[in-house]
Scaffold this active site. Structure first.
Site, PDB file in Angstrom:
ATOM      1  N   CYS A 116       0.921  -1.874  -0.144  1.00 10.23           N
ATOM      2  CA  CYS A 116       0.234   0.215  -0.099  1.00 10.23           C
ATOM      3  C   CYS A 116       1.095   1.304   0.499  1.00 10.23           C
ATOM      4  O   CYS A 116       0.133   2.455  -0.274  1.00 10.23           O
ATOM      5  CB  CYS A 116      -0.961   0.119   1.010  1.00 10.23           C
ATOM      6  SG  CYS A 116      -2.253  -1.239   0.973  1.00 10.23           S
ATOM      7  N   HIS A 256      -4.011   6.855   2.622  1.00  8.89           N
ATOM      8  CA  HIS A 256      -3.927   5.167   1.951  1.00  8.89           C
ATOM      9  C   HIS A 256      -4.998   5.078   1.977  1.00  8.89           C
ATOM     10  O   HIS A 256      -6.121   5.559   3.820  1.00  8.89           O
ATOM     11  CB  HIS A 256      -2.502   4.467   2.159  1.00  8.89           C
ATOM     12  CG  HIS A 256      -2.972   3.043   2.046  1.00  8.89           C
ATOM     13  ND1 HIS A 256      -3.906   2.539   0.389  1.00  8.89           N
ATOM     14  CD2 HIS A 256      -2.995   2.231   2.833  1.00  8.89           C
ATOM     15  CE1 HIS A 256      -4.096   1.411   0.441  1.00  8.89           C
ATOM     16  NE2 HIS A 256      -3.749   0.956   1.714  1.00  8.89           N
ATOM     17  N   ASN A 286     -10.043  -0.576  -0.966  1.00 10.58           N
ATOM     18  CA  ASN A 286      -8.191  -0.640  -0.860  1.00 10.58           C
ATOM     19  C   ASN A 286      -7.902  -1.431  -2.194  1.00 10.58           C
ATOM     20  O   ASN A 286      -7.933  -2.286  -2.127  1.00 10.58           O
ATOM     21  CB  ASN A 286      -8.068  -1.370   0.344  1.00 10.58           C
ATOM     22  CG  ASN A 286      -6.388  -1.408   0.376  1.00 10.58           C
ATOM     23  OD1 ASN A 286      -5.299  -1.192  -0.208  1.00 10.58           O
ATOM     24  ND2 ASN A 286      -6.297  -2.406   2.024  1.00 10.58           N
TER      25      ASN A 286
HETATM   26  O1  UT7 Z   1      -3.551  -1.524   3.413  1.00 14.95           O
HETATM   27  C1  UT7 Z   1      -2.835  -1.421   4.897  1.00 14.95           C
HETATM   28  C2  UT7 Z   1      -3.046  -2.591   5.428  1.00 14.95           C
HETATM   29  N1  UT7 Z   1      -4.383  -3.012   5.554  1.00 14.95           N
HETATM   30  C3  UT7 Z   1      -5.257  -1.975   6.600  1.00 14.95           C
HETATM   31  O2  UT7 Z   1      -4.736  -1.455   6.995  1.00 14.95           O
HETATM   32  C4  UT7 Z   1      -6.530  -3.317   7.671  1.00 14.95           C
HETATM   33  C5  UT7 Z   1      -6.530  -3.136   8.534  1.00 14.95           C
HETATM   34  N2  UT7 Z   1      -7.311  -3.350   9.475  1.00 14.95           N
HETATM   35  C6  UT7 Z   1      -8.480  -3.581   9.449  1.00 14.95           C
HETATM   36  O3  UT7 Z   1      -9.028  -2.284   8.712  1.00 14.95           O
HETATM   37  C7  UT7 Z   1      -9.225  -3.598  10.406  1.00 14.95           C
HETATM   38  O4  UT7 Z   1      -9.196  -3.996  11.276  1.00 14.95           O
HETATM   39  C8  UT7 Z   1     -10.362  -4.469   9.756  1.00 14.95           C
HETATM   40  C9  UT7 Z   1     -11.774  -3.681   8.934  1.00 14.95           C
HETATM   41  C10 UT7 Z   1      -9.740  -6.063   8.568  1.00 14.95           C
HETATM   42  C11 UT7 Z   1     -11.303  -5.087  10.425  1.00 14.95           C
HETATM   43  O5  UT7 Z   1     -11.881  -4.950  11.674  1.00 14.95           O
HETATM   44  P1  UT7 Z   1     -12.023  -4.525  12.782  1.00 14.95           P
HETATM   45  O6  UT7 Z   1     -12.555  -3.709  13.566  1.00 14.95           O
HETATM   46  O7  UT7 Z   1     -10.653  -4.655  13.857  1.00 14.95           O
HETATM   47  O8  UT7 Z   1     -12.499  -6.292  13.676  1.00 14.95           O
HETATM   48  P2  UT7 Z   1     -11.804  -7.628  14.260  1.00 14.95           P
HETATM   49  O9  UT7 Z   1     -10.978  -8.283  13.392  1.00 14.95           O
HETATM   50  O10 UT7 Z   1     -11.364  -6.941  15.848  1.00 14.95           O
HETATM   51  O11 UT7 Z   1     -13.658  -8.661  14.385  1.00 14.95           O
HETATM   52  C12 UT7 Z   1     -14.574  -7.689  15.819  1.00 14.95           C
HETATM   53  C13 UT7 Z   1     -15.332  -8.754  14.644  1.00 14.95           C
HETATM   54  C14 UT7 Z   1     -15.192 -10.273  14.815  1.00 14.95           C
HETATM   55  O12 UT7 Z   1     -15.756 -11.036  15.290  1.00 14.95           O
HETATM   56  P3  UT7 Z   1     -15.649 -11.430  17.563  1.00 14.95           P
HETATM   57  O13 UT7 Z   1     -15.362 -12.375  17.641  1.00 14.95           O
HETATM   58  O14 UT7 Z   1     -16.126 -10.077  18.114  1.00 14.95           O
HETATM   59  O15 UT7 Z   1     -17.224 -12.253  16.936  1.00 14.95           O
HETATM   60  C15 UT7 Z   1     -15.339 -10.653  13.647  1.00 14.95           C
HETATM   61  O16 UT7 Z   1     -15.141 -12.135  13.236  1.00 14.95           O
HETATM   62  O17 UT7 Z   1     -16.123  -8.920  13.929  1.00 14.95           O
HETATM   63  C16 UT7 Z   1     -16.686 -10.115  13.111  1.00 14.95           C
HETATM   64  N3  UT7 Z   1     -16.420  -9.742  11.440  1.00 14.95           N
HETATM   65  C17 UT7 Z   1     -17.517  -9.206  11.146  1.00 14.95           C
HETATM   66  N4  UT7 Z   1     -18.338  -9.387  11.028  1.00 14.95           N
HETATM   67  C18 UT7 Z   1     -18.952  -8.817   9.876  1.00 14.95           C
HETATM   68  C19 UT7 Z   1     -14.706  -9.947  11.185  1.00 14.95           C
HETATM   69  N5  UT7 Z   1     -14.709  -9.189   9.808  1.00 14.95           N
HETATM   70  C20 UT7 Z   1     -16.087  -8.858   9.418  1.00 14.95           C
HETATM   71  C21 UT7 Z   1     -17.244  -8.840   8.647  1.00 14.95           C
HETATM   72  N6  UT7 Z   1     -18.676  -8.790   8.935  1.00 14.95           N
HETATM   73  N7  UT7 Z   1     -16.480  -8.483   7.186  1.00 14.95           N
END
Ligand code: UT7
Length: 333
Positions: A116, A256, A286
């Protein structure tokens, strides 16, 4: 005599027609439009669907539009650098293919792999060739076909990414515009948190790697999120301080586009207001190396000569960096 700087003198772009909406993603994995909008801020992304098409095809279209808009003959280009992590093939370089298809007969070309941060790293690299006085016209392409490495059965990654390409022209200037400073960083400790697990020399492609889905993007989202916020904000604030940029004299932050919450956090650390921030994540998701030039492309008409602009990126590696530039032209050019 005033020093030579590298100025962006035009932008081209290509976005595939197909729009993959949150509604459609909700039929593929267990997610909702509400979750994706709240946690990421993406409404839809473009997907390159045409059979046989790849990253270079998007790059070629972006370069062709750039040459047309800037009235540049392909023979005039000295160098083309393509930032991508989804090359058509591991080799030859996608930049070589783009150069050939866009008929850049006098240019040499190479790829940069910085995920990125690819566009920021490539822009920094191309700038050196202009500043040294060696070259007159350098093309920087940011292009990624993220759909080729996205697992559409994994809800934690598939809503994030889209396909697209954008290209800028760099030319010398002795006016008080152009690229003024850059700060770039890498730290290989991040290699575990965002990566493609197989397909390289460490773990060549095999039936097993394919069956295990090891050729898709894998990330530890929370760790990447944490580092993205702190590193991107740090580097953007560092470049502000180093160049006496204040929230008052900054025209635009071009961040980004990975997650709306990351963008908001960086803007808060810089103490700038939301209307100083370029945002198009809701439309394209992204697109990795293409996000920053796609923002410049979308906002081109609003840019004025002399505008202070900071680009900031964070990505796999980890890689992160920032460029400070003064915009070089009014759009009625
Ligand atoms: O481009 C440069 C590199 N990439 C980035 O900068 C991405 C950086 N990371 C992020 O943007 C975020 O971490 C994500 C968008 C990928 C995930 O968001 P988050 O708020 O960190 O979610 P999480 O991984 O902490 O997950 C929270 C909950 C989980 O459920 P439980 O374990 O709390 O029951 C996940 O299973 O959200 C769940 N979850 C979803 N639920 C509905 C994860 N993905 C989804 C989804 N829909 N698509």
């Amino acid at each position: 005599m005033r020093e030579i700087r590298a100025a962006i003198t035009g932008i081209g772009a290509y976005l595939p027609e197909y729009r993959l909406t949150n509604e459609e993603i909700s039929t593929m994995v267990d997610t909702t439009d509400e979750w994706i909008m709240q946690r990421i801020g993406i409404k839809e992304r473009r997907i390159l669907k045409e059979e046989g098409k790849a990253t270079s095809d998007m790059g070629v279209e972006a370069v062709k539009e750039l040459l047309e808009k800037t009235n540049t003959h392909p023979d005039e280009i000295d160098l083309l650098i393509c930032a991508t992590i989804t090359p058509d093939r591991p080799f030859p370089a996608t930049a070589n293919i783009i150069s050939r298809k866009a008929r850049l007969t006098n240019a040499w070309s190479f790829d940069i792999s910085a995920a990125c941060s690819g566009f920021v790293f490539a822009l920094t690299t191309g700038t050196q060739f202009i500043q040294s006085g060696q070259y007159k016209k350098v093309v920087i392409v940011g292009a990624d076909m993220m759909s080729a490495i996205t697992d559409y059965t994994d809800r934690t990654t598939c809503p994030l990414f889209g396909d697209g390409a954008s290209a800028v022209l760099l030319e010398p200037t002795t006016e008080d515009v152009g690229v003024i400073d850059h700060l770039n960083h890498t730290d290989g400790k991040g290699r575990h948190y965002l990566r493609m697990k197989a397909g390289g020399s460490k773990l060549p492609a095999s039936v097993e790697t394919v069956e295990k889905g090891m050729h898709y993007v894998h990330q530890d989202g929370q760790t990447v999120f944490k580092y993205a916020v702190s590193r991107m904000a740090d580097v953007a604030v560092d470049i502000m301080n180093k160049n006496d940029i204040t929230p008052e004299n900054l025209a635009w932050l071009v961040p980004h586009q990975a997650n709306m919450r990351i963008i908001d956090a960086v803007a808060r650390r810089m103490k700038i207001s939301p209307d100083q921030v370029m945002i198009n994540i809701q439309k394209y998701g992204n697109t990795t190396a293409a996000t920053i030039p796609l923002c410049l492309y979308d906002y081109e008409k609003q840019l004025k000569k002399g505008d202070n602009i900071i680009l900031a990126a964070f990505g796999a590696g980890f890689t992160w960096g920032s460029v400070y530039l003064k915009w070089a032209y009014d759009t009625d050019k």
